[in-house]
Design an enzyme around this catalytic site. Structure first.
Site, PDB file in Angstrom:
ATOM      1  N   LYS B  97     -40.877  20.420  45.513  1.00 57.09           N
ATOM      2  CA  LYS B  97     -39.973  21.551  44.987  1.00 57.09           C
ATOM      3  C   LYS B  97     -40.788  22.010  44.307  1.00 57.09           C
ATOM      4  CE  LYS B  97     -36.297  24.545  43.344  1.00 57.09           C
ATOM      5  NZ  LYS B  97     -35.522  24.047  42.867  1.00 57.09           N
ATOM      6  N   GLY B 185     -28.501  30.906  42.007  1.00 60.32           N
ATOM      7  CA  GLY B 185     -28.282  31.744  41.784  1.00 60.32           C
ATOM      8  C   GLY B 185     -26.366  32.492  43.041  1.00 60.32           C
TER       9      GLY B 185
END
Lengths: 64, 256
Positions: B97, B185
Site C-alpha cells: 500500500k 476516515g
C-alpha cells in the site's frame, strides 16, 4: 557502528548474522539495510560488519 | 459469501471485501479482531526492530490472511520505494500500500509522489495499492502506471468523519476501470455500507474499530455492514422519488 540511529561499538569482527543473534534480534523476522543497501537474508551469515557501518534493522508492526 | 462475487486483486482471490488496518491494537487483541472482522487482508507498517524484542506481529495473523505492508513514514516517492523494498524483504509477498504523506496535520496523501512511487514499484514487480486523494487525473495516472486498485480517502486518517469525499469517490467509480477501495476516515459501519452500496470494491477501516467501545463487536459490525452494502449494490438500489410519496399499500379495497 550506527544501528537504528544509535551509536554502538563493534567490539570484535562479526558477521551480520552473529551480530543480530547476540543483540537479540530474530534473523527470520527482520530486514536489514547496511549502508543504504538491503542485505538479503541468505547473506546474513557471510556479511562481515565494519566499524563504520550504518545499519537499519526493520520489522513489521501494526499500522493502518 | 457467494463465490461468484469474489474480489480479485493482484492475482489473489478474496471472499471478504473488508481490509483491516492493524494499527492501534495491542498484540493480544489483534487475532481476535482479525477473526471477528473476517478479513483476508490486513495492513502492517515497517519500523525499526528493538534489540531483544520478542513480539512478532506475524504470530497474531492467521495463515489465511495476506499482508499488505504500507509505506507509512514516507514523505517522498523515494522513501516509499525504500520502505516497500524492505517490506518485501520481510518475506510476506509482493503487495504494497503506497502511502506518501508529507503533511502531519491533515495526513493528506501527496498524489504526485504517489504516482511516481507507483510507477517505480510496478516496474519492480510489486502489486501496488495506492492510497490517494480522490482526484480523477491522479487516478488515471495510477491506472496507467499499473496500480492494482486505487484507495481514495473518505476523510482524514483517524478522524472517523466518514465519506466526506463521497461525490468524488463516485466519480472515480464511474470513470476509472480499477477496483476502488475506500481507505481512511470511515467512522462507523453505516459509512462502510454506504461505500459498498456506491460500488466500491472493498473498504478499509482501522481507527473506527480500534476506538470503539467493544472492539471485537465493532469488527463484527463492520463485517456485516460491508457484506450488506455489497449485496445491496448487486441487488441494485431502488429509485428515489424527486418529490412526493407513493403508497406502499393498495389505494382501494377499504375505506375509500
Amino acid at each position: 557502528m550506527r544501528v537504528n540511529g544509535e551509536e554502538t561499538v563493534l567490539r570484535n569482527s562479526a558477521t551480520l548474522l552473529r551480530f543480530l543473534q547476540t543483540q537479540g534480534f530474530d534473523p527470520k523476522a527482520v530486514a536489514v539495510e547496511r549502508n543504504g543497501a538491503i542485505v538479503a537474508r541468505a547473506d546474513f551469515g557471510t556479511t562481515e560488519l565494519a566499524a563504520d557501518d550504518v545499519l537499519e534493522i526493520l520489522r513489521f508492526v501494526g499500522g493502518g | 459469501m457467494n463465490s461468484t462475487d469474489d474480489f480479485r486483486l493482484g492475482g489473489k482471490v478474496f471472499r471478504s471485501r473488508f481490509i483491516l488496518g492493524s494499527g492501534k491494537f495491542s498484540h493480544a487483541m489483534m487475532r481476535t479482531v482479525i477473526e471477528n472482522a473476517g478479513v483476508e487482508l490486513a495492513t502492517v507498517a515497517v519500523r525499526r526492530a528493538n534489540a531483544g524484542g520478542r513480539e512478532n506481529i506475524l504470530e497474531q495473523v492467521p495463515e489465511n490472511v495476506a499482508l499488505l505492508p504500507n509505506t507509512s513514514g514516507a514523505r517522498t516517492a523515494d522513501e516509499a520505494v525504500r520502505i516497500a523494498r524492505l517490506a518485501r524483504e520481510l518475506g510476506c509477498g509482493d503487495f504494497v500500500k503506497v502511502e506518501v504523506i508529507a503533511d502531519s496535520r491533515y495526513l493528506l496523501p501527496d498524489n504526485g509522489e504517489t504516482v511516481k512511487a507507483c510507477e517505480a514499484l510496478v516496474e519492480e514487480g510489486f502489486v501496488v495499492l495506492p492510497y490517494m486523494y480522490p482526484d480523477l487525473y491522479a487516478a488515471r495516472a495510477l491506472k496507467a502506471a499499473g496500480a492494482a486498485a486505487i484507495m481514495p480517502l473518505g476523510a482524514p486518517i483517524g478522524s472517523n468523519r466518514g465519506l466526506l469525499t463521497r461525490d468524488f469517490i463516485r466519480i472515480l467509480i464511474d470513470e476509472v476501470d480499477l477496483p476502488v477501495i475506500v481507505d481512511a476516515g470511515i467512522g462507523c459501519p453505516s459509512q462502510a455500507c454506504e461505500a459498498m452500496e456506491m460500488g466500491c470494491a472493498a473498504v478499509m477501516a482501522n481507527t473506527a474499530i480500534a476506538t470503539a467501545g467493544d472492539v471485537a463487536l465493532m469488527a463484527r459490525a463492520f463485517r456485516a455492514a460491508i457484506e450488506a452494502g455489497r449485496l445491496a449494490y448487486r441487488a441494485g438500489l431502488g429509485r428515489t422519488l424527486a418529490a412526493g410519496g407513493e403508497a406502499s399499500s393498495p389505494l382501494t379495497g377499504f375505506l375509500e
